[in-house]
Design a protein around this motif. Structure first.
Motif, short mmCIF file in Angstrom:
data_model
loop_
_atom_site.label_atom_id
_atom_site.label_comp_id
_atom_site.label_asym_id
_atom_site.label_seq_id
_atom_site.Cartn_x
_atom_site.Cartn_y
_atom_site.Cartn_z
N GLU A 13 0.86 -1.18 0.00
CA GLU A 13 0.00 0.00 0.00
C GLU A 13 0.89 1.23 0.00
O GLU A 13 1.82 1.33 0.81
CB GLU A 13 -0.91 0.02 1.22
N GLU A 155 -9.54 5.16 7.83
CA GLU A 155 -9.62 4.10 6.84
C GLU A 155 -9.74 2.73 7.51
O GLU A 155 -9.12 2.47 8.53
CB GLU A 155 -8.40 4.13 5.93
N ASN A 157 -9.90 -1.62 6.75
CA ASN A 157 -9.57 -2.68 5.81
C ASN A 157 -9.61 -4.00 6.57
O ASN A 157 -9.24 -4.05 7.74
CB ASN A 157 -8.18 -2.45 5.21
N GLU A 235 -10.40 -9.60 0.61
CA GLU A 235 -9.99 -8.33 1.20
C GLU A 235 -10.96 -7.24 0.77
O GLU A 235 -11.44 -7.24 -0.37
CB GLU A 235 -8.57 -7.97 0.76
N THR A 236 -11.24 -6.30 1.67
CA THR A 236 -12.14 -5.20 1.34
C THR A 236 -11.89 -4.02 2.26
O THR A 236 -11.37 -4.18 3.37
CB THR A 236 -13.61 -5.65 1.47
N ASN A 237 -12.26 -2.83 1.78
CA ASN A 237 -12.25 -1.65 2.64
C ASN A 237 -13.65 -1.26 3.09
O ASN A 237 -13.87 -0.16 3.59
CB ASN A 237 -11.56 -0.47 1.95
#
Length: 311
Positions: A13, A155, A157, A235-237
């Motif tokens: 990232e 944020e 995640n 995976e996701t936000n």
């Protein structure tokens, strides 16, 4: 001898500084070169007003105006993508870096170790590194640079990593003549991720990847179903704590792994809908940036029948 593929992923990232370029303006040739530097290829792309999503020959790439997330599996060396970014944009254009690796099934086949990767990163960017989990079990490595960036604490995640899937869907994923639409229906992606634009790819001889985007949100699923090294990553936000569907619980129910890990960044996870399980270990870390990391390793509460593999 059974098929083997190293599904465990590396994750990068990068956040670009205010003075740095808009990543989405860099053009497709830039992204092809960056992905190639990590020994992968771009297979397809979808976009909306907020981000670009790429299916790679080894996992995925997501690009926002000032941030990218890249995942690669197999024998890739993802750290080279960061080196390429530094070479082209300059280190001053980079505000924040996070680099993550999961321990591999066969680490000796990898072109580098985590220690070698972060030694290369530290030639340009300082930072702290962690190992979460025991060396003789599932464990994860994480490096992050020390400098905070705007919205870091807001944020969220979350990652779900499954091992040794079983059941009807796993059997279909190992069969001949698969169809991507059938896999979407079996996983019920339209129900779990309503309104998302999807892009997926079936690999030969085995393997399935799907990216989904909606506004500034994304999810990605990668399935390496090879029987002796089956691995699935999701995976996701999305803020799953306030999401209308128990996404992870539903996917665990459908793919029936023998064990799984969950890593939440600024997001604790709910276990109540999980299959009957044991939590074998957990850890919570608050980084120097104030970023909260939650890790748990689970095992289904059942007896697994092991099958000897002839060599």
């Amino acid at each position: 001898m059974s098929l083997f593929f190293e599904g465990a992923e590396k994750k990068l990232e990068v956040v670009i500084s205010d003075s740095g370029p808009n990543l989405r303006d860099l053009g497709v040739d830039f992204w092809h070169a960056l992905v190639a530097s990590a020994d992968a290829d771009i297979l397809s792309q979808i976009s909306n007003d907020h981000l670009d999503s790429y299916i790679l020959s080894e996992s995925s790439l997501f690009v926002w105006d000032k941030k990218l997330i890249m995942l690669t599996c197999g024998g890739t060396r993802l750290v080279n993508a960061l080196m390429h970014l530094i070479q082209v944009l300059g280190v001053d254009a980079i505000s924040f870096v996070s680099f993550q690796r999961k321990n591999e099934f066969i680490a000796a086949l990898q072109p580098s170790t985590f220690a070698e990767d972060i030694a290369l990163i530290r030639q340009h960017i300082s930072g702290k590194a962690y190992r979460i989990g025991h060396l003789d079990s599932h464990h994860h490595y994480l490096f992050h640079s020390p400098n905070p960036y705007a919205n870091a604490l807001e944020e969220k995640n979350c990652e779900l990593l499954m091992y040794h899937i079983s059941g009807d869907i796993a059997a279909y994923l190992r069969s001949q003549g698969q169809n991507a639409e059938v896999i979407r229906q079996q996983l019920r992606l339209a129900e779990l991720f309503s309104g998302f634009t999807l892009d997926d790819h079936l690999f030969s001889p085995l393997g399935y990847s799907v990216n989904g985007i909606k506004d500034d949100k994304y999810f990605t699923i990668h399935i390496s179903p090879q029987e002796q090294s089956a691995y699935v990553s999701i995976e996701t936000n999305l803020d799953l704590a306030n999401y209308p569907y128990p996404v992870f619980a539903k996917l665990l129910e459908r793919l029936q792994p023998s064990s799984w890990d969950i890593i939440g960044f600024n997001l604790a996870h709910e276990e109540s809908d999980f299959p009957v399980h044991l939590c074998l270990g957990s850890c919570s870390i608050t980084t120097s940036l104030g970023y909260n990391i939650h890790f748990s390793h689970y095992q289904q509460r059942c007896q697994e029948v092991l099958i000897p593999e002839f060599m």
